[in-house]
Design a protein around this motif. Structure first.
Motif, PDB file in Angstrom:
ATOM      1  N   GLU A  57       0.887  -1.544   0.020  1.00 48.18           N
ATOM      2  CA  GLU A  57       0.019  -0.666   0.374  1.00 48.18           C
ATOM      3  C   GLU A  57       0.725   1.425   0.475  1.00 48.18           C
ATOM      4  O   GLU A  57       0.042   2.495  -0.378  1.00 48.18           O
ATOM      5  N   GLY A  58       2.192   1.074   0.372  1.00 47.22           N
ATOM      6  CA  GLY A  58       3.166   2.419   0.271  1.00 47.22           C
ATOM      7  C   GLY A  58       3.072   2.587   1.159  1.00 47.22           C
ATOM      8  O   GLY A  58       4.148   4.269   1.342  1.00 47.22           O
ATOM      9  N   TRP A  59       3.526   2.155   3.088  1.00 47.82           N
ATOM     10  CA  TRP A  59       3.386   2.243   3.733  1.00 47.82           C
ATOM     11  C   TRP A  59       5.036   2.603   4.090  1.00 47.82           C
ATOM     12  O   TRP A  59       5.074   1.141   3.959  1.00 47.82           O
ATOM     13  N   PRO A  60       5.837   2.923   4.386  1.00 46.27           N
ATOM     14  CA  PRO A  60       7.126   2.990   4.669  1.00 46.27           C
ATOM     15  C   PRO A  60       7.623   2.425   5.271  1.00 46.27           C
ATOM     16  O   PRO A  60       6.873   2.621   6.402  1.00 46.27           O
ATOM     17  N   ASP A  61       9.316   1.585   5.850  1.00 48.73           N
ATOM     18  CA  ASP A  61       9.258   0.888   7.447  1.00 48.73           C
ATOM     19  C   ASP A  61      10.421   1.098   6.866  1.00 48.73           C
ATOM     20  O   ASP A  61      11.379   1.236   6.191  1.00 48.73           O
ATOM     21  N   VAL A  62      11.267   1.667   8.321  1.00 51.85           N
ATOM     22  CA  VAL A  62      12.825   1.714   8.467  1.00 51.85           C
ATOM     23  C   VAL A  62      12.999   1.104   9.397  1.00 51.85           C
ATOM     24  O   VAL A  62      13.016   1.137  11.518  1.00 51.85           O
ATOM     25  N   SER A  63      14.202  -0.522  10.093  1.00 51.78           N
ATOM     26  CA  SER A  63      14.484  -1.554  10.841  1.00 51.78           C
ATOM     27  C   SER A  63      16.188  -1.251  10.638  1.00 51.78           C
ATOM     28  O   SER A  63      16.562  -0.447  10.036  1.00 51.78           O
ATOM     29  N   PRO A  64      16.253  -0.993  12.056  1.00 52.13           N
ATOM     30  CA  PRO A  64      18.151  -0.838  12.344  1.00 52.13           C
ATOM     31  C   PRO A  64      18.472  -1.785  12.403  1.00 52.13           C
ATOM     32  O   PRO A  64      18.211  -2.924  12.711  1.00 52.13           O
ATOM     33  N   ARG A  65      19.664  -2.397  11.692  1.00 48.91           N
ATOM     34  CA  ARG A  65      20.062  -3.435  11.983  1.00 48.91           C
ATOM     35  C   ARG A  65      21.899  -3.368  12.166  1.00 48.91           C
ATOM     36  O   ARG A  65      22.464  -2.663  12.108  1.00 48.91           O
ATOM     37  N   GLY A  66      22.291  -4.526  12.932  1.00 49.86           N
ATOM     38  CA  GLY A  66      23.788  -4.223  13.358  1.00 49.86           C
ATOM     39  C   GLY A  66      23.757  -5.653  13.743  1.00 49.86           C
ATOM     40  O   GLY A  66      23.618  -6.144  14.004  1.00 49.86           O
ATOM     41  N   GLY A  67      25.594  -5.511  13.958  1.00 53.63           N
ATOM     42  CA  GLY A  67      26.882  -6.682  14.176  1.00 53.63           C
ATOM     43  C   GLY A  67      27.966  -6.207  14.290  1.00 53.63           C
ATOM     44  O   GLY A  67      28.216  -5.256  13.828  1.00 53.63           O
ATOM     45  N   ALA A  68      28.519  -6.780  14.529  1.00 50.98           N
ATOM     46  CA  ALA A  68      30.188  -7.485  13.829  1.00 50.98           C
ATOM     47  C   ALA A  68      30.715  -6.036  12.315  1.00 50.98           C
ATOM     48  O   ALA A  68      29.684  -6.041  11.496  1.00 50.98           O
ATOM     49  N   PRO A  69      31.773  -5.182  12.777  1.00 46.70           N
ATOM     50  CA  PRO A  69      31.760  -4.934  11.103  1.00 46.70           C
ATOM     51  C   PRO A  69      32.616  -5.709  10.156  1.00 46.70           C
ATOM     52  O   PRO A  69      32.337  -6.660  10.379  1.00 46.70           O
ATOM     53  N   GLY A  70      31.288  -5.453   8.896  1.00 55.04           N
ATOM     54  CA  GLY A  70      31.323  -6.024   7.684  1.00 55.04           C
ATOM     55  C   GLY A  70      29.949  -7.772   7.714  1.00 55.04           C
ATOM     56  O   GLY A  70      29.645  -8.546   7.360  1.00 55.04           O
ATOM     57  N   PHE A  71      28.767  -7.140   8.644  1.00 53.70           N
ATOM     58  CA  PHE A  71      27.805  -8.361   9.391  1.00 53.70           C
ATOM     59  C   PHE A  71      27.028  -8.387   7.781  1.00 53.70           C
ATOM     60  O   PHE A  71      26.286  -9.438   7.828  1.00 53.70           O
ATOM     61  N   VAL A  72      26.914  -7.071   7.068  1.00 52.17           N
ATOM     62  CA  VAL A  72      26.347  -7.269   5.483  1.00 52.17           C
ATOM     63  C   VAL A  72      27.243  -7.856   5.032  1.00 52.17           C
ATOM     64  O   VAL A  72      28.247  -7.057   4.369  1.00 52.17           O
ATOM     65  N   HIS A  73      26.962  -8.824   4.450  1.00 55.45           N
ATOM     66  CA  HIS A  73      28.153  -9.482   3.260  1.00 55.45           C
ATOM     67  C   HIS A  73      28.208  -9.203   1.638  1.00 55.45           C
ATOM     68  O   HIS A  73      27.609  -9.129   1.180  1.00 55.45           O
ATOM     69  N   VAL A  74      29.499  -8.521   1.206  1.00 59.81           N
ATOM     70  CA  VAL A  74      29.406  -8.009   0.148  1.00 59.81           C
ATOM     71  C   VAL A  74      29.432  -9.665  -0.696  1.00 59.81           C
ATOM     72  O   VAL A  74      30.938  -9.843  -0.448  1.00 59.81           O
ATOM     73  N   LEU A  75      28.648 -10.058  -1.437  1.00 61.76           N
ATOM     74  CA  LEU A  75      28.970 -11.472  -2.567  1.00 61.76           C
ATOM     75  C   LEU A  75      29.770 -10.818  -3.725  1.00 61.76           C
ATOM     76  O   LEU A  75      30.538 -11.789  -3.682  1.00 61.76           O
ATOM     77  N   ASP A  76      29.279  -9.978  -4.391  1.00 62.19           N
ATOM     78  CA  ASP A  76      30.063  -9.412  -5.537  1.00 62.19           C
ATOM     79  C   ASP A  76      29.844  -8.197  -6.136  1.00 62.19           C
ATOM     80  O   ASP A  76      28.574  -7.384  -4.259  1.00 62.19           O
ATOM     81  N   GLU A  77      30.247  -7.283  -6.612  1.00 60.26           N
ATOM     82  CA  GLU A  77      29.859  -6.125  -6.658  1.00 60.26           C
ATOM     83  C   GLU A  77      28.576  -5.618  -7.163  1.00 60.26           C
ATOM     84  O   GLU A  77      27.733  -4.598  -6.940  1.00 60.26           O
ATOM     85  N   HIS A  78      27.406  -7.273  -7.438  1.00 61.92           N
ATOM     86  CA  HIS A  78      26.044  -5.934  -7.822  1.00 61.92           C
ATOM     87  C   HIS A  78      25.426  -7.524  -6.258  1.00 61.92           C
ATOM     88  O   HIS A  78      24.005  -6.747  -6.620  1.00 61.92           O
TER      89      HIS A  78
END
Length: 208
Positions: A57-78
């Protein structure tokens, strides 16, 4: 005004935009369609990000995410892999992505005034589907959000500079505000919630 009467795609009133100058060529050119080595290094240093999604319906949501540095993993450049760990089980973000797979991440690095914004289309997969060790705090994630990067750019430092976010002298003493438990007791009208912050944090730490 009732927010339900507002159209989600309604443009701002023209008069509200007259004060803004046109973006410079540099501001436009900084948007790229992949994760270059600067983006990948920044993500590797980041222990905190915000995830923006929107419902059907277009309602926005913002969620905090955290972990050790680099917790979001770069699989490749895309592609990025964001582990989804135990939270409050509302799973608002995942429900939104089931209806609208577009998402945005904003990465923060403590002490850095610039931030990194990454946009793309997502899929949600089981942890075993990726050849990456996503264990953290001794636990695997419940699921993994894979974001196919469509655009990325660095946000200028002005907002963080204005806020003094990392300035120790501007840090707010915790005594200036009720404990999280006390706030929840009021919000939920539940007197069984412990008001003692140490008790609350100890319980939360068991679920990291």
């Amino acid at each position: 005004m009732d927010p339900d009467t507002l159209l989600p795609d309604a443009p701002p009133a023209p008069d509200a935009l007259e004060a803004y100058r046109s973006p410079s060529k540099r501001v436009l050119d900084k948007e790229i369609g992949l994760l270059d080595h600067h983006c990948r290094t920044f993500i590797g240093l980041s222990p905190f990000a915000t995830l923006a999604t929107a419902s059907a319906e277009g309602w926005p949501d913002v969620s905090p995410r955290g972990g050790a540095p680099g917790f979001v993993h770069v699989l490749d450049e895309h592609r990025l892999a964001l582990p989804d760990r135990l939270g409050n089980n509302r799973i608002d973000s995942l429900r939104n992505l089931g209806a609208n797979p577009r998402a945005a991440l904003m990465f923060f690095v403590p002490g850095f005034d610039e931030t990194l914004r990454v946009y793309g289309t997502t899929t949600v997969v089981a942890p075993g589907e990726l050849d990456v060790d996503l264990t953290e705090f001794g636990k695997p994630p419940l699921s993994v959000l894979v974001l196919q990067v469509e655009k990325a750019y660095f946000q200028c430092p002005k907002s963080v500079m204005r806020s003094g976010l990392w300035d120790p002298e501007r840090r707010v003493d915790r005594s200036a505000y009720p404990t999280f438990g006390a706030v929840l007791r009021d919000h939920c009208r539940d007197t069984t919630i412990p008001a003692d912050d140490a008790v609350m944090r100890a319980a939360l730490a068991e679920e990291l």
